[in-house]
Scaffold this motif. Structure first.
Motif, PDB file in Angstrom:
ATOM      1  N   LEU A  65      -0.858  -5.525 -16.870  1.00 41.25           N
ATOM      2  CA  LEU A  65      -1.119  -4.180 -17.373  1.00 41.25           C
ATOM      3  C   LEU A  65      -1.710  -3.316 -16.261  1.00 41.25           C
ATOM      4  CD1 LEU A  65      -2.690  -4.963 -20.861  1.00 41.25           C
ATOM      5  CD2 LEU A  65      -0.297  -4.756 -20.234  1.00 41.25           C
ATOM      6  N   LYS A  66      -1.230  -2.109 -16.148  1.00 37.59           N
ATOM      7  CA  LYS A  66      -1.679  -1.214 -15.084  1.00 37.59           C
ATOM      8  C   LYS A  66      -3.128  -0.807 -15.295  1.00 37.59           C
ATOM      9  CE  LYS A  66      -0.626   3.174 -12.793  1.00 37.59           C
ATOM     10  NZ  LYS A  66      -0.739   2.572 -11.456  1.00 37.59           N
ATOM     11  N   ALA A  67      -3.915  -0.908 -14.233  1.00 36.56           N
ATOM     12  CA  ALA A  67      -5.325  -0.540 -14.295  1.00 36.56           C
ATOM     13  C   ALA A  67      -5.496   0.955 -14.062  1.00 36.56           C
ATOM     14  CB  ALA A  67      -6.116  -1.316 -13.247  1.00 36.56           C
ATOM     15  N   ASP A  68      -6.463   1.524 -14.741  1.00 38.98           N
ATOM     16  CA  ASP A  68      -6.817   2.936 -14.603  1.00 38.98           C
ATOM     17  C   ASP A  68      -8.332   3.004 -14.503  1.00 38.98           C
ATOM     18  OD1 ASP A  68      -7.364   5.627 -14.816  1.00 38.98           O
ATOM     19  OD2 ASP A  68      -6.016   5.993 -16.495  1.00 38.98           O
ATOM     20  N   GLU A 155      -6.095   4.580  -5.425  1.00 43.22           N
ATOM     21  CA  GLU A 155      -4.819   3.917  -5.714  1.00 43.22           C
ATOM     22  C   GLU A 155      -4.845   2.461  -5.262  1.00 43.22           C
ATOM     23  OE1 GLU A 155      -1.670   7.643  -5.436  1.00 43.22           O
ATOM     24  OE2 GLU A 155      -2.381   6.677  -3.592  1.00 43.22           O
ATOM     25  N   ILE A 156      -5.492   2.186  -4.125  1.00 42.35           N
ATOM     26  CA  ILE A 156      -5.583   0.804  -3.637  1.00 42.35           C
ATOM     27  C   ILE A 156      -6.416  -0.039  -4.594  1.00 42.35           C
ATOM     28  CG2 ILE A 156      -6.522  -0.645  -1.796  1.00 42.35           C
ATOM     29  CD1 ILE A 156      -5.759   1.604   0.163  1.00 42.35           C
ATOM     30  N   LEU A 157      -7.540   0.510  -5.040  1.00 39.97           N
ATOM     31  CA  LEU A 157      -8.409  -0.230  -5.949  1.00 39.97           C
ATOM     32  C   LEU A 157      -7.713  -0.483  -7.283  1.00 39.97           C
ATOM     33  CD1 LEU A 157     -11.125  -1.544  -6.427  1.00 39.97           C
ATOM     34  CD2 LEU A 157     -12.058   0.700  -7.048  1.00 39.97           C
ATOM     35  N   GLU A 158      -7.007   0.503  -7.798  1.00 44.43           N
ATOM     36  CA  GLU A 158      -6.267   0.323  -9.044  1.00 44.43           C
ATOM     37  C   GLU A 158      -5.152  -0.700  -8.869  1.00 44.43           C
ATOM     38  OE1 GLU A 158      -6.812   4.577 -11.401  1.00 44.43           O
ATOM     39  OE2 GLU A 158      -5.060   4.272 -10.126  1.00 44.43           O
ATOM     40  N   LEU A 159      -4.505  -0.693  -7.695  1.00 39.96           N
ATOM     41  CA  LEU A 159      -3.439  -1.664  -7.447  1.00 39.96           C
ATOM     42  C   LEU A 159      -4.003  -3.075  -7.397  1.00 39.96           C
ATOM     43  CD1 LEU A 159      -0.486  -2.163  -6.901  1.00 39.96           C
ATOM     44  CD2 LEU A 159      -0.876  -1.657  -4.480  1.00 39.96           C
ATOM     45  N   TYR A 160      -5.146  -3.244  -6.747  1.00 40.44           N
ATOM     46  CA  TYR A 160      -5.778  -4.566  -6.713  1.00 40.44           C
ATOM     47  C   TYR A 160      -6.137  -5.031  -8.120  1.00 40.44           C
ATOM     48  CZ  TYR A 160      -9.435  -8.079  -6.288  1.00 40.44           C
ATOM     49  OH  TYR A 160     -10.178  -9.216  -6.456  1.00 40.44           O
TER      50      TYR A 160
END
Length: 691
Positions: A65-68, A155-160
Motif C-alpha cells: 500500500l502506498k505510504a502518504d 518522495e524518497i521517504l514515502e517510497l521507503y
C-alpha cells in the motif's frame, strides 16, 4: 606570462569539471534507477468519507500500500528518522559522516556497531535487491545519489515506507499497520511505533505472527534506543514493552463486488480509489441481505443498488448476499435478467408524453390477441374497463401490451438504450416478440433499472451512474450530457400512481405512518419465476432489488411482490435513517433498523438527552490481565439501553448486566443506544499483559 598559465589551468579545470558532470549526466541517463517497482502499488477502495472498503494485493500476492506522510503518525516518522537516519534531511543520499563513524566503530569494537546506510540507500536496495557485499554498497550509494537528483526528500521517504519489508507478503508501513494492527497508521502507540521500526531490519526472523518472542525482543531494543534519543520516556518504554505481539489480521473486505467495479473504473496507477459508497449504509444493507436470503432457499441470491437521484452517485451496491452460496462471487447487479413488469411505468410515461393516454384514461383489460401473441394477467383473471392508473397499480398485462403496441416496441427499446439502459433483445426475427417487452421480454441489469428509476425520480432526466470520483470528471471531459428520457410531467404522473400502489403485507400505507418514507414502487416477476424484482423511488433515492438464482433456474411461486418488495421497503428504511444521520453527523443504531417510525420531537418542552457512557470513558485504555476477562459496561440513559461493539450487539447476562469480553488487543468502538434511538459512542484500546 604567469597570469596566462593560471587562466589556461583554470580553463582546463573547468573543462574537466564540465566534462565530468556531462559524463555523469550521460551515465545517469543511460543507467537510470529502476523506479518501475515504485508504481506497482496495491489499490485501496475508499468510501465517500475515506473509510477503507477493500484492499487489493498485487498479482504476485504481495500487499504493498502506498505510504502518504500526511496519513502517518508524525511520532512514527520522528522515531524512524532518529533511529535510522538522523541526518536524512541534510545529506545528499550518502551520509559520509555516518559512514566514517560506522567505520571507526567497526575498527574499535571489532564488529558492526552501527550502519552507515541512509534511508535513501535502503530505498535504492529495495528498488534493486542485490547480495549484500562491498560492491553492492557502492552501487547503492550511486543509486542513492540518482534518487536524490530525481525525487524530493518527502518522495524518497514515502517510497521507503511503501517498499520496506515487514515479513511474508507484507510491504510498506501502511500494509503492516493493517496486517498487524487492523487500521491505518495515522495514530500509533509507542509499542506499535517500535515494532514497525524493528520489523524491516529482519522481517522474517521477527514476524510477530510467527515469531512473537523475537518480535518482542526486537521491539524492546528499539524502545531502549528511542529512550536514549529522548523520543519517549523510560517509563513509557517499560509500559510499552509489556504488550503482547500482535497477530496477523485480514485486510478490509467490505463491498466486495462494488469495490471490484470501482477498481475496474479507476486507473491502474491510482493507489487510493475514492468512491461514493457509504460504508455504514453498505454494511447494514449487506447484513439485511444475508438475513433475508437465509429464508429464501439454499441457492437464492439477492442483489441491490442504492442511487442518489440528485447526483446519480451509487451509495451502496450488493452484488450478492453471500459469497459462500452459488454465484456468490459474481456481481449480479451487472447480469442481464428479465425485468418482468418493472418496465411498465416507462411504457405509460411515454404514452403520456405522446398524448396517447392520461392517468384517468379508460383502457380495456380483456382477453386480446396481438397477432400470434396473447398475454394474460398473472392471476389469469381480467377486470374489464380500468383506468391507466389502475392498470399500472395492479400491473395488468393486456393494457400494458396494448399501450406498447401504440408506442411501438422498437421505439420503446431504442428509448431505453438512448437513456443509457441498452436492452439485450431476444434473437428472434418476428416482430410480435417485440410486444413481450412490456412483460419483461428483454434483458436488463440491476444497474440499468437503477438508472431508469433514478431518471423517473429525477424528473425524467437520465444520467450515467457514478461509482468513483473519476466518473464525474470523465463525463465532463468527454462532454457527456444528461438525456431527456421522459418529460417531468409524465414522470411526476407515474410517480404519483406508483405511490398509491398496494403496500406489501405487514406494511401500513406510508400516508398513515408518521415519518415513514412514501415510496413509489413497482414489482416484477419474470417468466417461470426466474427473477423477482422490486424498484422504487423515495426521499431522493432510487433503490432496485433483485432476488433469484445466479444460474437463472426458476423458483416456483417466488414473485417480486412476495420475495423482493419486503426487502425493498427494508432497504428504504435503512437508507433513509442512515443517510439522515450522516447529514446530521450522528451514528445510526441497530435499534432503528427495525422498520418502526423514527421518533420526532412532540413539543418544545420535550428536551430528550442522549445516553451518557460511564464506563468505559472515551479515549481510554483498559488492561485485560487475562484472556477471557470481561468488563461490565455502564451508561446512564432513558429506558432500556442496548450496547454494540463495532456495530454488533453485546448480549446481556442472566443478571441483566451487559458484559463485554474483548477477544484480542486493539482499538474498539462501543456504542450505547436508548429506547428512542439516541446514541453515544466511546473508543477504547484494549491492552493485554504479556503472559
Amino acid at each position: 606570462m604567469w597570469m596566462q598559465r593560471i587562466k589556461s589551468n583554470l580553463l582546463r579545470a573547468f573543462c574537466a569539471l564540465l566534462g565530468g558532470i556531462t559524463l555523469i549526466g550521460l551515465a545517469d541517463l543511460a543507467f537510470p534507477p529502476p523506479l518501475a517497482k515504485a508504481y506497482q502499488i496495491s489499490q485501496v477502495v475508499l468510501d465517500h468519507n475515506e473509510q477503507p472498503l477493500r484492499a487489493f494485493p498485487l498479482k504476485d500476492g504481495r500487499w504493498r500500500l502506498k505510504a502518504d506522510l500526511d496519513k502517518i503518525d508524525p511520532a512514527f516518522i520522528d522515531a524512524l528518522l532518529a533511529y535510522e537516519d538522523e541526518r536524512f534531511y541534510r545529506h545528499i543520499g550518502v551520509d559520509f559522516q555516518a559512514i566514517t563513524r560506522a567505520s571507526l566503530s567497526l575498527v574499535k569494537a571489532g564488529r558492526v556497531v552501527s550502519g552507515g546506510s541512509t534511508i535513501t540507500m535502503q530505498t535504492a536496495r529495495l528498488l534493486e535487491p542485490k547480495q549484500r557485499n562491498f560492491s553492492a554498497k557502492i552501487q547503492q550509494a550511486i543509486r542513492a545519489l540518482q534518487l536524490e537528483m530525481r525525487l524530493s526528500k518527502r518522495e524518497i521517504l514515502e517510497l521507503y515506507l511503501t517498499l520496506a519489508p515487514y515479513g511474508g507478503n507484507i510491504e510498506g508501513v501502511r500494509s503492516a499497520s493493517w496486517a498487524y494492527l487492523g487500521r491505518e497508521p495515522n495514530v500509533l502507540t509507542p509499542d506499535e511505533i517500535a515494532l514497525l521500526i524493528a520489523l524491516p531490519q529482519s522481517p522474517e526472523a521477527r514476524r510477530p505472527d510467527l515469531r512473537p518472542n523475537a518480535a518482542i525482543r526486537a521491539r524492546e531494543r528499539v524502545l531502549k534506543r528511542l529512550v536514549t534519543k529522548r523520543i519517549i520516556t523510560a517509563e513509557r518504554a517499560v509500559e510499552a514493552a509489556q504488550t503482547q505481539a500482535p497477530k496477523r489480521r485480514d485486510f478490509p473486505s467490505f463491498a466486495w463486488q462494488a469495490s471490484e467495479e470501482a477498481q475496474r473504473r479507476a486507473s491502474a496507477l491510482q493507489p487510493d480509489i475514492h468512491t461514493f459508497l457509504d460504508i455504514r449504509l453498505q454494511t447494514r444493507l449487506e447484513d439485511m441481505a444475508r438475513e433475508a436470503v437465509s429464508e429464501l432457499g439454499e441457492k437464492t441470491q439477492i442483489s441491490a443498488i442504492v442511487v442518489d437521484i440528485k447526483t446519480r452517485n451509487v451509495l451502496a451496491s450488493i452484488g450478492s448476499a453471500e459469497r459462500n452460496r452459488a454465484g456468490g462471487w459474481l456481481d449480479l447487479t451487472n447480469r442481464h435478467r428479465s425485468p418482468g413488469s418493472t418496465l411498465k411505468p416507462f411504457i405509460y410515461a411515454m404514452a403520456f408524453d405522446e398524448g396517447l393516454a392520461a392517468p384517468s384514461t379508460q383502457i380495456s383489460d380483456l382477453p386480446k390477441r396481438f397477432k400470434s401473441y396473447q398475454p394474460e394477467n398473472f392471476d389469469r383473471t381480467f377486470r374489464g374497463d380500468v383506468t391507466i392508473s389502475e392498470a399500472l397499480q395492479h400491473s395488468l398485462n393486456v393494457p400494458a401490451v396494448q399501450t406498447l403496441e401504440a408506442i411501438g416496441p422498437s421505439r420503446f427499446a431504442a428509448s431505453l438504450g438512448f437513456a443509457g439502459a441498452v436492452p439485450q433483445l431476444p434473437q428472434r426475427a418476428d416482430s410480435d416478440a417485440g410486444l413481450a417487452l412490456a412483460l419483461g421480454g428483454v434483458g436488463l441489469t440491476v444497474r440499468d433499472m437503477a438508472l431508469l428509476y433514478a431518471a423517473l425520480g429525477g424528473g425524467g432526466v437520465a444520467k450515467p451512474l457514478n461509482w468513483i470520483e473519476a466518473d464525474t470528471t470523465t463525463q465532463v471531459r468527454e462532454g457527456e450530457t444528461q438525456t431527456r428520457f421522459l418529460s417531468s410531467q409524465a414522470a411526476e404522473k407515474v410517480i404519483n400512481i406508483l405511490k398509491s400502489a398496494p403496500t406489501p403485507q405487514g406494511r401500513m400505507p406510508s400516508a398513515l405512518t408518521k415519518g415513514a418514507p412514501q415510496i413509489a414502487f413497482k414489482t416484477g416477476t419474470s417468466y417461470g419465476f426466474r427473477d423477482a424484482w422490486a424498484a422504487g423511488v423515495s426521499n431522493g433515492l432510487a433503490i432496485v432489488v433483485w432476488v433469484g438464482r445466479a444460474d437463472g433456474a426458476p423458483r416456483t411461486g417466488a414473485t417480486g411482490r412476495e420475495a423482493a418488495l419486503p426487502i425493498l421497503f427494508d432497504a428504504f428504511d435503512i437508507a433513509s435513517l442512515t443517510l439522515r444521520r450522516r447529514q446530521e453527523h450522528m451514528p445510526v443504531s441497530d435499534a432503528e433498523m427495525t422498520g418502526s417510525a423514527p421518533f420526532t420531537l412532540a413539543n418544545f418542552e420535550d428536551q430528550h438527552q442522549p445516553p451518557e457512557i460511564l464506563f468505559p470513558p472515551d479515549n481510554s485504555e483498559i488492561w485485560q490481565d487475562e484472556v477471557g476477562r470481561g468488563f461490565t459496561l455502564s451508561a446512564r440513559g432513558e429506558g432500556q439501553l442496548r450496547w454494540y461493539v463495532e456495530g454488533s450487539p453485546i448480549p446481556v447476562n442472566t443478571y441483566g448486566d451487559t458484559v463485554w469480553t474483548p477477544k484480542e488487543e486493539g482499538f474498539y468502538t462501543l456504542e450505547v443506544v436508548d429506547k428512542r434511538g439516541e446514541s453515544r459512542s466511546s473508543t477504547v484500546r484494549i491492552t493485554q499483559h504479556a503472559q
